[in-house]
Scaffold this motif. Structure first.
Motif, mmCIF file in Angstrom:
data_model
loop_
_atom_site.group_PDB
_atom_site.id
_atom_site.type_symbol
_atom_site.label_atom_id
_atom_site.label_comp_id
_atom_site.label_asym_id
_atom_site.label_seq_id
_atom_site.Cartn_x
_atom_site.Cartn_y
_atom_site.Cartn_z
ATOM 1 N N SER A 256 8.953 -16.944 9.845
ATOM 2 C CA SER A 256 7.853 -17.808 9.404
ATOM 3 C C SER A 256 6.528 -17.055 9.329
ATOM 4 N N LEU A 257 6.439 -15.875 9.958
ATOM 5 C CA LEU A 257 5.222 -15.062 9.851
ATOM 6 C C LEU A 257 4.944 -14.640 8.414
ATOM 7 N N LEU A 258 5.966 -14.653 7.565
ATOM 8 C CA LEU A 258 5.772 -14.281 6.164
ATOM 9 C C LEU A 258 4.936 -15.312 5.412
ATOM 10 N N SER A 259 4.675 -16.460 6.031
ATOM 11 C CA SER A 259 3.771 -17.432 5.410
ATOM 12 C C SER A 259 2.316 -16.984 5.492
ATOM 13 N N VAL A 260 2.015 -16.010 6.367
ATOM 14 C CA VAL A 260 0.682 -15.408 6.444
ATOM 15 C C VAL A 260 0.594 -14.371 5.330
ATOM 16 N N ALA A 261 -0.291 -14.592 4.361
ATOM 17 C CA ALA A 261 -0.303 -13.785 3.136
ATOM 18 C C ALA A 261 -0.501 -12.303 3.419
ATOM 19 N N THR A 262 -1.417 -11.966 4.312
ATOM 20 C CA THR A 262 -1.680 -10.559 4.593
ATOM 21 C C THR A 262 -0.499 -9.900 5.298
ATOM 22 N N PHE A 263 0.128 -10.625 6.212
ATOM 23 C CA PHE A 263 1.314 -10.086 6.890
ATOM 24 C C PHE A 263 2.453 -9.905 5.892
ATOM 25 N N ARG A 264 2.612 -10.857 4.991
ATOM 26 C CA ARG A 264 3.685 -10.775 3.993
ATOM 27 C C ARG A 264 3.493 -9.573 3.076
ATOM 28 N N ASP A 265 2.272 -9.339 2.629
ATOM 29 C CA ASP A 265 2.035 -8.210 1.733
ATOM 30 C C ASP A 265 2.306 -6.884 2.438
ATOM 31 N N ALA A 266 1.803 -6.747 3.668
ATOM 32 C CA ALA A 266 2.024 -5.496 4.401
ATOM 33 C C ALA A 266 3.497 -5.277 4.694
ATOM 34 N N THR A 267 4.249 -6.373 4.837
ATOM 35 C CA THR A 267 5.672 -6.260 5.164
ATOM 36 C C THR A 267 6.523 -6.015 3.924
ATOM 37 N N VAL A 268 6.338 -6.825 2.884
ATOM 38 C CA VAL A 268 7.209 -6.749 1.707
ATOM 39 C C VAL A 268 6.786 -5.604 0.777
ATOM 40 N N ALA A 269 5.549 -5.660 0.279
ATOM 41 C CA ALA A 269 5.076 -4.583 -0.592
ATOM 42 C C ALA A 269 5.003 -3.271 0.174
ATOM 43 N N GLY A 270 4.577 -3.364 1.439
ATOM 44 C CA GLY A 270 4.509 -2.159 2.261
ATOM 45 C C GLY A 270 5.859 -1.496 2.456
ATOM 46 N N SER A 271 6.936 -2.286 2.461
ATOM 47 C CA SER A 271 8.276 -1.717 2.625
ATOM 48 C C SER A 271 8.664 -0.848 1.431
ATOM 49 N N LEU A 272 8.296 -1.276 0.244
ATOM 50 C CA LEU A 272 8.575 -0.452 -0.937
ATOM 51 C C LEU A 272 7.822 0.870 -0.847
ATOM 52 N N PHE A 273 6.550 0.782 -0.458
ATOM 53 C CA PHE A 273 5.769 2.014 -0.340
ATOM 54 C C PHE A 273 6.364 2.938 0.711
ATOM 55 N N ARG A 274 6.692 2.402 1.884
ATOM 56 C CA ARG A 274 7.205 3.249 2.967
ATOM 57 C C ARG A 274 8.558 3.858 2.624
ATOM 58 N N THR A 275 9.377 3.128 1.877
ATOM 59 C CA THR A 275 10.678 3.671 1.503
ATOM 60 C C THR A 275 10.509 4.885 0.595
ATOM 61 N N GLY A 276 9.673 4.748 -0.434
ATOM 62 C CA GLY A 276 9.435 5.885 -1.323
ATOM 63 C C GLY A 276 8.750 7.034 -0.604
ATOM 64 N N ALA A 277 7.709 6.712 0.163
ATOM 65 C CA ALA A 277 6.991 7.752 0.898
ATOM 66 C C ALA A 277 7.852 8.360 1.994
ATOM 67 N N GLY A 278 8.791 7.574 2.543
ATOM 68 C CA GLY A 278 9.655 8.077 3.615
ATOM 69 C C GLY A 278 10.633 9.145 3.155
ATOM 70 N N ALA A 279 10.846 9.250 1.829
ATOM 71 C CA ALA A 279 11.727 10.303 1.322
ATOM 72 C C ALA A 279 11.053 11.668 1.356
ATOM 73 N N VAL A 280 9.706 11.682 1.320
ATOM 74 C CA VAL A 280 8.977 12.944 1.170
ATOM 75 C C VAL A 280 9.122 13.868 2.385
ATOM 76 N N PRO A 281 8.951 13.383 3.636
ATOM 77 C CA PRO A 281 9.080 14.302 4.780
ATOM 78 C C PRO A 281 10.463 14.932 4.910
ATOM 79 N N PHE A 282 11.492 14.271 4.356
ATOM 80 C CA PHE A 282 12.829 14.860 4.357
ATOM 81 C C PHE A 282 12.978 15.885 3.240
ATOM 82 N N LEU A 283 12.482 15.556 2.055
ATOM 83 C CA LEU A 283 12.672 16.425 0.891
ATOM 84 C C LEU A 283 11.908 17.740 1.009
ATOM 85 N N ILE A 284 10.684 17.701 1.550
ATOM 86 C CA ILE A 284 9.833 18.891 1.529
ATOM 87 C C ILE A 284 10.436 20.056 2.307
ATOM 88 N N PRO A 285 10.756 19.912 3.622
ATOM 89 C CA PRO A 285 11.270 21.089 4.332
ATOM 90 C C PRO A 285 12.627 21.562 3.824
#
Length: 464
Positions: A256-285
């Protein structure tokens, strides 16, 4: 001592645990190629050493809020540090990939209780107007881990072995444990009621099965039918977990915390960002060592530019957010972050190390602003009485997405090499991996654009 200084005081001590965890992740990524050679494994399969830890974090974090409420946040935090240090020693003595994964799961148990509970120690007391400052004090020392980790991991690997990258957690953990015991006041336990055992079991099973399926599908580690069955069962368990958590009064994950708009954006949209960005520390070394032939130390000194850029951005976050607000920063900077990741696809073996260093540092600036904005926005409008549930929910998502990023990176590498009909990784495979990661990051931008212009203005200080 004023209240502001109390917040800084607690933030800096809690940051010692975050420093240890971030250092552990950074040095491990640099040591992966050496680990693969020593253990006789393919480098892409060693991604399991990262994802097993992150999945364990994800599975156990929902339980952390109940544990902290029931036994006291300070007590749980101290125990978590000890578990993390002990499991680090075991990881350094692993004789095979199976042992390493098992000990990394134990380490994830410690991390699951350490990071969200430490954040809870701070956020329970800090006023909204001081939240951005408190988060900056919490994250800036913690960023020293990614800054020092790659070169330190490379030097330790070249001078001794990859095992040494785990042993450095021992003195850091002991120091953090003593500081917490000495300086942080105790937090009285509460009576949170019985834990949502059914919700915890369903959530843990769903996350573990889905990640198992994603990690093994197409890699011939287990029969293909087993991988697809794991994915299917995980999705079914996830469906029942969501349905259960929506029906009970004190769920393992408070959806039900997803009803808070700011929490929802950081969680849902933020997950897409973190997934893409999370590939970089593995790929670089892996690219620098496997694709370009650098030593672990050379790779570490080049790749730490990303964290150096992230560290340099931290003092600029407050003035940027005050000028643009959360929506403006997340939309514009999301595009810049995607461009920065896509630009890495142009890097080749003939590039000077200095040029790679500069490109990585610029990318680190953009990703740092996005991470800090998301981590602050998530709690901007969450009521204090729901902060415990919010830290557990957000912490779960925050740890799951880097694991998905590693899976995304390894899958992109394997698909690229198999399409070319070869087993060895080539520079072109890494270029395609970066482009895939950039595309996933870019998917988050339209979601951020749906935020209200005044979203989180009490925290950002932005006035229209």
């Amino acid at each position: 001592m004023t209240r502001v200084h109390d917040h800084r005081h607690v933030a800096l001590i809690v940051a010692s645990a975050l420093f240890m965890q971030n250092l552990d992740s950074a040095v491990l990524a640099t040591a992966l190629p050496a680990m693969a050679r020593d253990l006789g494994e393919d480098p892409s399969r060693l991604g399991a050493a990262i994802t097993s830890y992150l999945v364990a974090l994800t599975v156990f974090i929902p339980f952390s809020s109940w544990i902290a409420d029931r036994f006291g946040a300070k007590r749980v935090f101290m125990l978590a540090i000890l578990v993390f240090v002990f499991s680090s020693v075991l990881c350094g003595q692993s004789q095979g990939l199976g042992e390493l994964i098992a000990f990394r799961i134990l380490q994830g148990l410690g991390g699951a209780m350490m990071v969200p509970v430490g954040r809870l120690l701070l956020l329970r007391e800090v006023p909204k107007k001081d939240m951005l400052s408190a988060m900056a004090w919490l994250t800036m020392p913690a960023l020293l881990g990614p800054v020092t980790g790659p070169p330190l991991g490379g030097v330790l690997t070249d001078l001794w072995s990859w095992r040494a990258v785990f042993w450095i957690n021992v003195p850091i953990g002991i120091m953090g444990f003593l500081l917490v015991a000495w300086k942080i006041p105790p937090v009285a336990p509460t009576r949170p009621g019985p834990p949502d055992v059914v919700g915890l079991a369903l959530t843990g099973a769903a996350l573990a099965l889905v990640m198992f399926g994603l990690e093994t599908v197409g890699r011939h580690v287990v029969p293909e039918a087993v991988s697809w069955a794991g994915l299917a069962l995980g999705l079914v368990a996830g469906f029942f977990a969501v349905r259960h958590c929506l029906r009970v009064p004190r769920p393992a994950v408070d959806i039900s915390l997803l009803s808070v708009a700011t929490f929802r954006d950081a969680t849902v949209a933020g997950s897409l960002f973190r997934t893409g960005a999370g590939a970089v520390p593995f790929l670089i070394p892996v690219m620098l060592q496997i694709g370009f032939g650098m030593s672990a130390a050379q790779s570490g000194f080049v790749s730490f530019a990303t964290a150096l850029g992230a560290f340099a951005m931290k003092p600029l976050v407050r003035p940027v957010l005050k000028r643009t607000g959360f929506r403006g920063a997340l939309v514009a900077n999301g595009v810049l972050a995607a461009i920065g990741i896509a630009a890495l696809s142009l890097v080749g073996p003939n590039w000077p190390s200095a040029a790679i260093f500069v490109l990585l540092a610029i990318g680190g600036l953009a990703r740092s602003l996005q991470f800090t904005s998301l981590n602050t926005l998530a709690f901007a409008d969450v009521p204090t009485e729901r902060m415990s549930a919010a830290t557990a929910f957000y912490g779960t998502v925050q740890q799951l997405t880097p694991a998905l990023g590693v899976v995304l990176a390894t899958a992109a590498l394997e698909v690229s090499s198999s399409m070319a009909g070869r087993a060895d990784l080539m520079p072109v495979d890494f270029s395609r991996g970066f482009l895939v990661a950039a595309a996933v990051v870019l998917l988050s931008v339209p979601l951020h654009a749906r935020l209200a212009a005044d979203a989180g203005e009490e925290v950002s200080g932005h006035k229209r």
